[in-house]
Design a protein around this motif. Structure first.
Motif, PDB file in Angstrom:
ATOM      1  N   VAL A 171     -57.921   9.993 -59.245  1.00 41.66           N
ATOM      2  CA  VAL A 171     -57.406  10.053 -60.740  1.00 41.66           C
ATOM      3  C   VAL A 171     -58.220  10.556 -61.291  1.00 41.66           C
ATOM      4  CG1 VAL A 171     -56.519   8.330 -62.523  1.00 41.66           C
ATOM      5  CG2 VAL A 171     -55.937   7.805 -60.092  1.00 41.66           C
ATOM      6  N   VAL A 172     -57.821  11.208 -62.593  1.00 45.23           N
ATOM      7  CA  VAL A 172     -58.607  11.349 -63.952  1.00 45.23           C
ATOM      8  C   VAL A 172     -58.133  10.657 -64.858  1.00 45.23           C
ATOM      9  CG1 VAL A 172     -59.302  13.529 -65.402  1.00 45.23           C
ATOM     10  CG2 VAL A 172     -59.228  13.972 -62.864  1.00 45.23           C
ATOM     11  N   MET A 173     -58.821   9.946 -65.667  1.00 47.63           N
ATOM     12  CA  MET A 173     -58.337   9.271 -66.641  1.00 47.63           C
ATOM     13  C   MET A 173     -58.715   9.741 -67.957  1.00 47.63           C
ATOM     14  SD  MET A 173     -57.028   5.942 -67.617  1.00 47.63           S
ATOM     15  CE  MET A 173     -57.046   5.154 -66.181  1.00 47.63           C
ATOM     16  N   VAL A 174     -57.687   9.851 -69.001  1.00 49.24           N
ATOM     17  CA  VAL A 174     -57.822  10.271 -70.301  1.00 49.24           C
ATOM     18  C   VAL A 174     -57.899   9.330 -70.909  1.00 49.24           C
ATOM     19  CG1 VAL A 174     -57.024  12.102 -71.829  1.00 49.24           C
ATOM     20  CG2 VAL A 174     -56.593  12.311 -69.604  1.00 49.24           C
ATOM     21  N   GLY A 175     -58.612   8.798 -71.738  1.00 52.61           N
ATOM     22  CA  GLY A 175     -59.102   7.802 -72.580  1.00 52.61           C
ATOM     23  C   GLY A 175     -60.106   6.839 -72.200  1.00 52.61           C
ATOM     24  N   ALA A 176     -60.967   6.501 -73.114  1.00 54.43           N
ATOM     25  CA  ALA A 176     -61.952   5.534 -72.713  1.00 54.43           C
ATOM     26  C   ALA A 176     -62.104   4.605 -73.500  1.00 54.43           C
ATOM     27  CB  ALA A 176     -63.496   6.244 -72.558  1.00 54.43           C
ATOM     28  N   GLY A 177     -60.891   4.163 -73.926  1.00 50.44           N
ATOM     29  CA  GLY A 177     -60.723   2.897 -74.708  1.00 50.44           C
ATOM     30  C   GLY A 177     -60.482   1.717 -73.851  1.00 50.44           C
ATOM     31  N   ASN A 178     -60.306   0.311 -73.981  1.00 45.98           N
ATOM     32  CA  ASN A 178     -60.316  -0.760 -73.286  1.00 45.98           C
ATOM     33  C   ASN A 178     -59.473  -0.235 -72.250  1.00 45.98           C
ATOM     34  OD1 ASN A 178     -62.350  -2.344 -73.905  1.00 45.98           O
ATOM     35  ND2 ASN A 178     -61.313  -3.472 -75.254  1.00 45.98           N
ATOM     36  N   ILE A 179     -58.265  -0.081 -72.392  1.00 42.07           N
ATOM     37  CA  ILE A 179     -57.094   0.090 -71.368  1.00 42.07           C
ATOM     38  C   ILE A 179     -57.616   1.362 -70.201  1.00 42.07           C
ATOM     39  CG2 ILE A 179     -54.743   0.969 -70.877  1.00 42.07           C
ATOM     40  CD1 ILE A 179     -53.951  -0.414 -73.513  1.00 42.07           C
ATOM     41  N   GLY A 180     -58.227   2.492 -70.900  1.00 42.42           N
ATOM     42  CA  GLY A 180     -58.469   3.318 -69.913  1.00 42.42           C
ATOM     43  C   GLY A 180     -59.608   2.896 -68.873  1.00 42.42           C
ATOM     44  N   LEU A 181     -60.593   2.125 -69.405  1.00 40.57           N
ATOM     45  CA  LEU A 181     -61.859   1.711 -68.678  1.00 40.57           C
ATOM     46  C   LEU A 181     -61.321   0.603 -67.721  1.00 40.57           C
ATOM     47  CD1 LEU A 181     -64.238   1.422 -71.596  1.00 40.57           C
ATOM     48  CD2 LEU A 181     -64.422   3.296 -69.993  1.00 40.57           C
ATOM     49  N   ILE A 182     -60.555  -0.194 -68.165  1.00 40.83           N
ATOM     50  CA  ILE A 182     -60.003  -1.484 -67.366  1.00 40.83           C
ATOM     51  C   ILE A 182     -58.986  -0.851 -66.126  1.00 40.83           C
ATOM     52  CG2 ILE A 182     -58.182  -3.408 -67.350  1.00 40.83           C
ATOM     53  CD1 ILE A 182     -59.487  -4.098 -70.123  1.00 40.83           C
ATOM     54  N   VAL A 183     -58.010   0.215 -66.454  1.00 34.92           N
ATOM     55  CA  VAL A 183     -57.402   0.619 -65.439  1.00 34.92           C
ATOM     56  C   VAL A 183     -58.161   1.556 -64.700  1.00 34.92           C
ATOM     57  CG1 VAL A 183     -55.319   2.190 -64.972  1.00 34.92           C
ATOM     58  CG2 VAL A 183     -55.334   0.658 -66.844  1.00 34.92           C
ATOM     59  N   SER A 184     -59.201   2.072 -64.908  1.00 35.07           N
ATOM     60  CA  SER A 184     -60.129   2.954 -63.814  1.00 35.07           C
ATOM     61  C   SER A 184     -60.629   1.721 -63.107  1.00 35.07           C
ATOM     62  CB  SER A 184     -61.010   3.517 -64.805  1.00 35.07           C
ATOM     63  OG  SER A 184     -60.584   4.687 -65.583  1.00 35.07           O
ATOM     64  N   TYR A 185     -61.124   0.792 -63.507  1.00 32.06           N
ATOM     65  CA  TYR A 185     -61.727  -0.253 -62.639  1.00 32.06           C
ATOM     66  C   TYR A 185     -60.557  -0.748 -61.659  1.00 32.06           C
ATOM     67  CZ  TYR A 185     -64.411  -4.463 -61.411  1.00 32.06           C
ATOM     68  OH  TYR A 185     -65.069  -5.413 -60.737  1.00 32.06           O
ATOM     69  N   GLN A 186     -59.534  -1.023 -62.190  1.00 30.61           N
ATOM     70  CA  GLN A 186     -58.369  -1.566 -61.259  1.00 30.61           C
ATOM     71  C   GLN A 186     -58.225  -0.703 -60.311  1.00 30.61           C
ATOM     72  OE1 GLN A 186     -55.522  -2.874 -64.030  1.00 30.61           O
ATOM     73  NE2 GLN A 186     -56.631  -4.629 -64.693  1.00 30.61           N
ATOM     74  N   LEU A 187     -57.922   0.799 -60.552  1.00 33.46           N
ATOM     75  CA  LEU A 187     -57.929   1.578 -59.565  1.00 33.46           C
ATOM     76  C   LEU A 187     -58.933   1.531 -58.438  1.00 33.46           C
ATOM     77  CD1 LEU A 187     -56.735   4.570 -61.851  1.00 33.46           C
ATOM     78  CD2 LEU A 187     -55.430   3.904 -60.144  1.00 33.46           C
ATOM     79  N   MET A 188     -60.045   1.687 -58.860  1.00 30.22           N
ATOM     80  CA  MET A 188     -61.195   1.330 -57.921  1.00 30.22           C
ATOM     81  C   MET A 188     -60.965   0.224 -56.904  1.00 30.22           C
ATOM     82  SD  MET A 188     -63.214   4.068 -58.200  1.00 30.22           S
ATOM     83  CE  MET A 188     -64.616   3.633 -57.385  1.00 30.22           C
ATOM     84  N   GLN A 189     -60.542  -1.013 -57.559  1.00 35.71           N
ATOM     85  CA  GLN A 189     -60.240  -2.271 -56.862  1.00 35.71           C
ATOM     86  C   GLN A 189     -59.277  -2.015 -55.911  1.00 35.71           C
ATOM     87  OE1 GLN A 189     -59.883  -4.974 -60.182  1.00 35.71           O
ATOM     88  NE2 GLN A 189     -61.617  -6.075 -59.217  1.00 35.71           N
ATOM     89  N   ALA A 190     -58.151  -0.928 -56.408  1.00 41.58           N
ATOM     90  CA  ALA A 190     -56.984  -0.911 -55.261  1.00 41.58           C
ATOM     91  C   ALA A 190     -57.531   0.150 -54.214  1.00 41.58           C
ATOM     92  CB  ALA A 190     -55.667  -0.433 -56.046  1.00 41.58           C
ATOM     93  N   GLY A 191     -58.546   0.782 -54.245  1.00 40.33           N
ATOM     94  CA  GLY A 191     -58.947   1.580 -53.451  1.00 40.33           C
ATOM     95  C   GLY A 191     -58.674   3.125 -53.618  1.00 40.33           C
ATOM     96  N   ILE A 192     -58.466   3.350 -54.702  1.00 39.07           N
ATOM     97  CA  ILE A 192     -58.124   4.641 -55.358  1.00 39.07           C
ATOM     98  C   ILE A 192     -59.399   5.359 -56.007  1.00 39.07           C
ATOM     99  CG2 ILE A 192     -56.614   6.181 -56.756  1.00 39.07           C
ATOM    100  CD1 ILE A 192     -54.748   3.463 -56.270  1.00 39.07           C
ATOM    101  N   GLU A 193     -59.724   6.571 -55.817  1.00 39.65           N
ATOM    102  CA  GLU A 193     -61.030   7.045 -56.258  1.00 39.65           C
ATOM    103  C   GLU A 193     -60.474   7.615 -57.713  1.00 39.65           C
ATOM    104  OE1 GLU A 193     -62.006  10.770 -54.491  1.00 39.65           O
ATOM    105  OE2 GLU A 193     -63.878  11.100 -55.681  1.00 39.65           O
ATOM    106  N   VAL A 194     -61.517   7.068 -58.636  1.00 41.97           N
ATOM    107  CA  VAL A 194     -61.505   7.849 -59.879  1.00 41.97           C
ATOM    108  C   VAL A 194     -62.722   8.875 -60.096  1.00 41.97           C
ATOM    109  CG1 VAL A 194     -61.791   7.321 -62.507  1.00 41.97           C
ATOM    110  CG2 VAL A 194     -60.789   5.597 -60.951  1.00 41.97           C
TER     111      VAL A 194
END
Lengths: 101, 254, 359
Positions: free
Chosen positions: C154-177
């Motif tokens: 995943v490439v995430m666009v946006g480093a607001g709280n949602i962007g940061l939190i979802v990135s972390y959750q992606l890593m928890q689900a085993g998906i590379e950010v």
């Protein structure tokens, strides 16, 4: 791809059901959105836009954007990102804006 | 700058690092929370009163390191996962760093992992001493890591595939492992030649072509020397394995 | 026609809290929720919430939803719950029309609390409609509710709280950010979230944006580039990242259609995410009996949405004659909680926005 293990969540799924997508057999869990089942099976393209014929996939996942409209059991314009999957569903790619029957 | 990179600067850290003297006394919480946001669970979790009462919920936590017992209750209560406990009294050479770790699989106690710094760069290997995952921790387990003492304020995360593993083969001809190599370096064998003489690494059929560079990297890392400044090994003939008979036969035509 | 005292449109954190507080005062409440389940976006928030104990700090969003449902159950004799029910319109006479399971219904409530939340903003760049490009909320729904991975990386666009939190959750689900981009020169989300991501080795590229998405029938690659201080693309800074998922998290806009229909006085307040209703201190809009709470009143954190819901519920119930002795105390408690949640540096923007819509 299904998420097999998760540090916070455990996913409780319904029973396994069979459905078809454009004539091919697929498997998913009862009650999950049709698009989620397709996605888990690697189907990313759910349809094409009616004018420019651009591929369309999942976008909002909560029934807002209508990027996921498909024909389900002969009914066009079904929002598959929220429509629950049932045994034996016939899911098809929608051409154009869908025919009213 | 933290706001640009997400990584605390030295100045940021200077504000929250317990003194050397305090660290030498035993476990202590290090709270790396630098921004005023509405959040106070660390204070609510603190049973010793070391984390001072907030005047405003947006206050950044203020901790009296001397009053902190390093109990770690705040570690898994922090929604920002910004707290670790550091214990520099763990052993002669190692410190314990307790980090929150919300991923699967959880590391196993006794295993070795790679210690990462605040930018996710591998900095050392870490031994997993304990994994605490009680119900009250609510799916934020705390992993205790033994790291070299000078890494206590550096290691903040881990990677489970341990490329610093003791079992990693360094010299495939003589089967020298990373663990054995480290032990030798620790004993003071800190040139490639010394390692070669004591372990035979580099004396096998490949003649050091596979292991030499890895050994040098490890010496550099362990002794804090630049690769360029290391003593290079002596290159003796022959540079390629030959049959004794070939040499014993004397020069062709002699 | 069916009637009720207070209709609550939307069963997310604000709506549930509004229902609980109005019912606790003695009002008869009807919650109308378009989804099959209540809880709104809480049901995909696996992270611990901020705030204080009063706003369930340190508890995960998914568990807060459970707590609210339990509280709701205490007043079940006064609360009617309609799920799979989408409000289609609010008419001038206060009648609400609803579609539920392919049927058309109408309800005439005495008051209405609109807690419809917000929708995700989109971003314009070539090929932004390719499959594999999702809103951050969609990725969260897909992986945290349905247990399906959006892709491999995943490439995430946006480093607001949602962007940061979802990135972390992606890593928890085993998906590379692969990277998080933000057009702004500074990280907009909480810095503790940012630090937690950086420790895992994920780069946060401030002053960067996505320039182009590549792929024929699905996303294969994105071209990113750097931005100058005027947010203009800097030529020559382009580079490609191979990825099958691009996640867009560039903010939310309040879902205010029903408020427009009801005739509420609306104002465009960028600090609150777009057009929002003017409201008094009881969260009543310019139309008597129409209250708002949560993101529809201005995009904020879920913690403040819950407090607003509680406040609107109390006030709407009181206006219908359901006063209790401790009303003033409860009312002040809500106001104090909101003030403290908004008092910090991060709340500055919200405070500025709210000043402009106060009635």
């Amino acid at each position: 791809m299904r998420i097999k293990e998760h540090p916070i969540l455990s996913f409780s799924k319904g029973r396994k059901v069979q459905f078809t997508f454009d004539g091919k057999a697929y498997e998913g869990y009862e009650g999950e959105p049709i698009a989620a089942a397709l996605h888990a099976a690697g189907v990313m393209v759910l349809g094409h836009s009616h004018d420019k014929q651009r591929p369309r996939g999942f976008y909002c996942a909560i029934g807002n954007c209508s990027s996921c409209l498909m024909v389900v059991n002969n009914e066009p314009n079904v929002r598959t990102c929220t429509e629950p999957l049932k045994e034996g569903m016939v899911v098809e790619t929608q051409k154009g804006k869908g025919d009213l029957r | 700058m933290l706001e640009k990179t997400g990584v605390a600067t030295e100045q940021d850290l200077a504000r929250v690092t317990p003194s050397k003297e305090r660290r030498a006394k035993g476990p202590v919480a290090v709270i790396e929370c630098f921004q005023r946001i509405p959040c106070n669970p660390c204070q609510t979790a603190c049973k010793t009163g070391a984390i001072k009462e907030f005047k405003d919920i947006n206050d950044t936590p203020e901790i009296d390191h001397d009053a902190c017992t390093g109990c770690g209750l705040c570690v898994s209560s922090c929604p920002g996962l910004s707290i670790v406990v550091v214990d520099e009294t763990y052993s002669e050479e190692e410190a314990l760093v307790k980090i929150p770790y919300e991923f699967l699989p959880l590391p196993e106690a006794g295993s070795f992992v790679t210690g990462l710094d605040r930018e996710g760069k591998p900095v050392c290997r870490a031994k997993v001493v304990k994994v605490l995952n009680t119900k009250s921790m609510d799916r934020t387990p705390v992993v205790s890591l033994a790291v070299p003492k000078d890494m206590s304020m550096t290691v903040r995360f881990i990677k489970l595939n341990d490329y610093f593993s003791d079992n990693t083969i360094v010299c495939r001809c003589e089967e020298l492992t990373m663990g054995e190599l480290r032990e030798l370096i620790r004993k003071g064998y800190n040139t490639v030649d010394e390692i070669k003489r004591i372990s035979r690494a580099g004396m096998g059929p490949c003649q050091g072509r596979t292991c030499r560079q890895l050994i040098m990297q490890e010496i550099a890392a362990a002794t804090g020397t630049k690769m360029a400044d290391l003593t290079v090994s002596t290159y003796r003939p022959p540079v390629k394995p030959v049959k004794l008979g070939t040499i014993a036969g004397g020069e062709h035509g002699e | 026609m069916r009637t009720t005292e207070i209709a609550i449109i939307g069963g997310g954190p604000a709506g549930l809290r509004a229902a609980i507080s109005a019912a606790s005062m003695g009002a008869k409440v009807t919650i109308i929720e378009r989804n099959e389940n209540l809880g709104g976006q809480l049901v995909k928030q696996t992270h611990m919430f901020f705030g204080s104990q009063k706003q369930y700090a340190s508890t995960r969003g998914i568990d807060i939803a459970e707590i609210l449902l339990k509280d709701l159950d205490k007043y079940k004799d006064r609360i009617e719950i309609m799920t799979n029910a989408t409000v289609l319109s609010i008419f001038e006479d206060g009648v609400i029309s609803i579609e539920q399971d392919d049927k058309y219904l109408k309800i005439k409530p005495q008051s209405v609390i609109v807690t419809t939340g917000a929708s995700e903003k989109f971003l314009a760049f070539p090929n932004n409609d390719l499959p594999g490009i999702y809103g951050a909320g969609a990725v969260q729904t897909l992986m945290n509710v349905h247990g399906v991975a959006p892709g491999r990386s995943v490439v995430m666009v946006g480093a607001g709280n949602i962007g940061l939190i979802v990135s972390y959750q992606l890593m928890q689900a085993g998906i590379e950010v692969k990277a998080i981009l933000d057009a702004s020169p500074r990280i907009g989300g909480y810095l503790v979230h940012a630090s937690k991501i950086r420790r895992m080795g994920i780069p946060i590229l401030t002053s960067h944006t996505v320039k182009y998405a590549h792929g024929t029938d699905k996303l294969q690659k994105v071209t990113i580039c750097q931005l100058d201080e005027k947010f203009q693309q800097i030529p020559g800074t382009e580079r490609d990242i191979e990825t099958d998922v691009l996640c867009i998290s560039v903010g939310l806009s309040p879902l205010t259609e029903l408020l427009w229909q009801a005739g509420c006085n609306m104002k465009y307040i960028p600090e609150l995410g777009g057009h929002v209703p003017v409201r008094d201190k009881d969260l009543q809009t310019s139309i008597k009996g129409v209250y708002v709470a949560g993101d529809v009143a201005g995009v904020e954190e879920a913690s403040s949405a819950m407090v607003e819901g509680r406040l609107a519920g109390l006030c709407a119930a009181k206006a219908l004659g359901h006063a209790t002795a401790d009303f003033e105390e409860l009312h002040n408690d809500c106001i104090e909680q909101l003030n403290s949640l908004r008092s910090g540096h991060v709340g500055e923007k919200i405070r500025k926005g709210l000043e402009q819509v106060a009635m």
